[in-house]
Design an enzyme around this catalytic site. Structure first.
Site, PDB file in Angstrom:
ATOM      1  N   TYR A 101       0.579  -1.252   0.122  1.00 32.78           N
ATOM      2  CA  TYR A 101       0.811  -0.238  -0.265  1.00 32.78           C
ATOM      3  C   TYR A 101       0.633   1.612   0.118  1.00 32.78           C
ATOM      4  O   TYR A 101       1.545   1.164  -0.733  1.00 32.78           O
ATOM      5  CB  TYR A 101      -1.065   0.283   1.606  1.00 32.78           C
ATOM      6  CG  TYR A 101      -1.981   0.834   0.530  1.00 32.78           C
ATOM      7  CD1 TYR A 101      -3.138   0.086  -0.288  1.00 32.78           C
ATOM      8  CD2 TYR A 101      -2.496   1.918   1.717  1.00 32.78           C
ATOM      9  CE1 TYR A 101      -4.376   1.623  -1.001  1.00 32.78           C
ATOM     10  CE2 TYR A 101      -3.860   2.756   1.053  1.00 32.78           C
ATOM     11  CZ  TYR A 101      -3.991   2.420   0.046  1.00 32.78           C
ATOM     12  OH  TYR A 101      -5.480   3.482  -0.136  1.00 32.78           O
ATOM     13  N   LYS A 172      -6.177  -2.132  -0.708  1.00 29.49           N
ATOM     14  CA  LYS A 172      -7.090  -1.828   0.972  1.00 29.49           C
ATOM     15  C   LYS A 172      -7.975  -3.103   1.253  1.00 29.49           C
ATOM     16  O   LYS A 172      -7.750  -3.093   2.085  1.00 29.49           O
ATOM     17  CB  LYS A 172      -8.497  -0.653  -0.412  1.00 29.49           C
ATOM     18  CG  LYS A 172      -7.979   0.687   0.174  1.00 29.49           C
ATOM     19  CD  LYS A 172      -7.700   1.445   1.757  1.00 29.49           C
ATOM     20  CE  LYS A 172      -7.462   2.505   1.757  1.00 29.49           C
ATOM     21  NZ  LYS A 172      -7.445   3.029   3.183  1.00 29.49           N
TER      22      LYS A 172
END
Length: 562
Positions: A101, A172
């Protein structure tokens, strides 16, 4: 019985199993499984444990010289063997979260079409607007419980990335699983391809999205409506997380659907929840209450205003009036301090604009009241940056703040690292180590006068996985403001700073499973209290949280006929 202890019955065999990421074990198939599923000779002879596989994969991961290559490597593992991917990430969460991420995912989004290898998730393009039902039915995931959806218009601080924004929902949902224990079989990333206004993408021969300027207005609203209705029909109980929509669309979409469906906007509500959790922990460390703080924001978009509204709500819950709370919050954007006489303020900004009467006694401020003017006059004790512009928390501003506040709370939250308003190293040196700092992206510890300060990453990954787990475990029909506020308080309760004065505001990522479960319980309990789900005892809720918490372990397979 734990699901991981039960055998899984499969109706197919041979290479098809090795091509199914949710099922593939690679070299970990047992001798019996290799015989029954016609896998002999398709994998090397040695039978390995998942830890042996993870050790090899980690060595390969470390062999890459740059973060983007590491990101691509991890995604390749995910697309081949999801259980191994999550075991590898779980074993090395602090090292790998910045790779899967922020900040690395930003570069992956920019290069999405160039680096494209294998399909993951769904792309719903505007020209296919009349076939959304069919597209949803094409998904290989049948029991979807959490969707992360983007239209790619405001990806991190990078702007319009078109379908390249798909990297965000994929990332996510990887965190929902690795941090919140949500089974990957229950997750689905979706990109709404409504065109792009990025000229570089429109002119790029490798761009894989719809080559068309972004649609807007009624066309856009009708497309979103069609999507939401179709999802509700296909998976009526799924949680939908909106991600990286542009400011002009993010808040209207949230307001339109939050009471109709089980949904929330992570940029607005998730960011707000983790920021408030950090603030509550910082206030406790400083020996004060949140309702006593004076807060200045740099950045008055949907994310900044979402944080501000959550802070106001928390202040009110601590005993002051809504009107008083709003006088203690100053919003600064590119035009200066937001004032109630300014034209063209967006509706969510109008509610946070300072009344002109409140600044009549201020001294030496410019026509467009700057952040430095606000610091010198309002004397904030908290400074939050969500501007996306690097370097705006200058030494002059930080020292001015420290001159009237012994322990200033300073959160430069912009992502990625290259866009942070000030580095923790500078902030701590300018305040002689007295500032309480949290950032949006990861930073190394800082040494000031021989003291080492751990830097908390005020990252939504501390919040949204727990919210998702709490919604799933409780069966909540909506995500209420009270549930989000409960998540903030639960996060603050996990702060190590209460034990160690030089510790970080937030727990270590290695403790994320315990944190997510703690948040999930708080969120689920409020859902029960508000009647957003069926009544259940605390004990049953806790059991449901544990029962829904997936672990990256291989299951035994048995063969069955079609």
């Amino acid at each position: 019985m734990d699901d991981n202890k039960r055998p899984l019955y499969l109706p197919f065999a041979g290479p098809a199993i090795l091509e199914a990421p949710l099922i593939n074990k690679g070299s970990a198939f047992s001798e019996e499984e290799r015989i029954f599923f016609n896998l002999e000779g398709l994998v090397p002879y040695a039978i390995e444990t998942i830890e042996e596989q993870a050790s090899r994969a980690y060595d390969q991961f470390r062999s890459f010289n740059n973060d983007l290559d590491k990101h691509i490597y991890l995604r390749n593992i995910q697309d081949t063997n999801e259980t191994l991917f999550y075991r590898l990430v779980q074993n090395n969460i602090s090292e790998m979260m910045p790779i899967i991420y922020t900040p690395t995912v930003g570069l992956a989004c920019e290069r999405f079409s160039k680096n494209y290898r294998r399909n993951r998730g769904l792309f719903i393009s505007y020209p296919n607007k009349d076939r959304i039902d069919d597209i949803l039915n094409n998904s290989t995931r049948q029991k979807v419980k959490i969707i992360v959806v983007t239209d790619g218009e405001r990806i991190l601080g990078l702007g319009d990335q078109g379908i390249g924004g798909m990297g965000i929902p994929i990332g996510k949902l990887s965190l929902y699983t690795s941090c919140g224990g949500i089974s990957p079989a229950y997750t689905l990333p979706i990109t709404l391809d409504v065109g792009t206004d990025n000229p570089q993408l429109l002119e790029d021969p490798m761009y894989m999205g719809w080559r068309h300027p972004r649609i807007g207005g009624e066309e856009y609203a009708e497309f979103i409506e069609a999507f939401m209705q179709a999802v509700h029909v296909r998976w009526p109980d799924t949680l939908i997380q909106f991600e990286d929509f542009a400011q002009k669309n993010a808040m209207p979409i949230l307001e339109r659907y939050k009471d109709r469906y089980c949904c929330f906007n992570d940029d607005i509500q998730g960011t707000a929840a983790v920021a408030v959790g950090c603030l509550l922990a910082a206030c406790k460390a400083a020996g004060t209450e949140l309702n006593q703080q004076r807060i200045a924001f740099l950045g008055a978009g949907s994310a900044g205003c979402g944080i501000a509204e959550a802070i106001v709500a928390q202040m009110v819950s601590e005993g002051i009036s809504d009107e008083q709370a709003r006088t203690q919050v100053c919003m600064v954007d590119r035009w200066g301090l937001l004032l109630d006489n300014m034209p063209n303020l967006l509706p969510f900004q109008q509610k946070l604009a300072q009344k002109c009467a409140n600044i009549q006694n201020w001294n030496n401020f410019s026509d467009n009241i700057s952040l430095l003017d606000v610091v010198n006059n309002a004397k904030p004790t908290v400074l939050i940056g969500v501007s996306g512009v690097p370097g705006l928390f200058t030494e002059e501003i930080i020292r001015a703040m420290h001159s009237h506040c012994a322990r200033p709370i300073i959160f430069p939250m912009s992502n990625p690292t290259s866009r942070v308003e000030a580095t923790p190293k500078d902030i701590l040196h300018w305040t002689s180590g007295q500032a309480l700092v949290a950032t949006g992206s990861p930073f190394e510890p800082v040494v000031v006068d021989g003291e080492t300060y751990e830097i908390a990453q005020c990252n939504n990954s501390f919040i949204f996985p727990g919210i998702g787990l709490g919604v799933l475990a409780s069966g909540a029909r909506h995500v209420s403001d009270a549930m989000l506020m409960a998540s903030s308080r639960a996060l603050a309760e996990c702060s190590p700073l209460a034990i160690d004065g030089t510790g970080p505001l937030l727990p270590k990522l290695e403790d994320i499973h315990a944190v997510s479960k703690h948040i999930a319980f708080a969120v689920g309990k409020v859902a029960v209290e508000q009647g957003l789900t069926l009544p259940m005892s605390d004990e049953i809720l806790q059991q449901s949280i544990e029962g829904n918490f997936w672990k990256p372990e291989y299951r035994r397979y048995k063969r069955t006929s079609f």
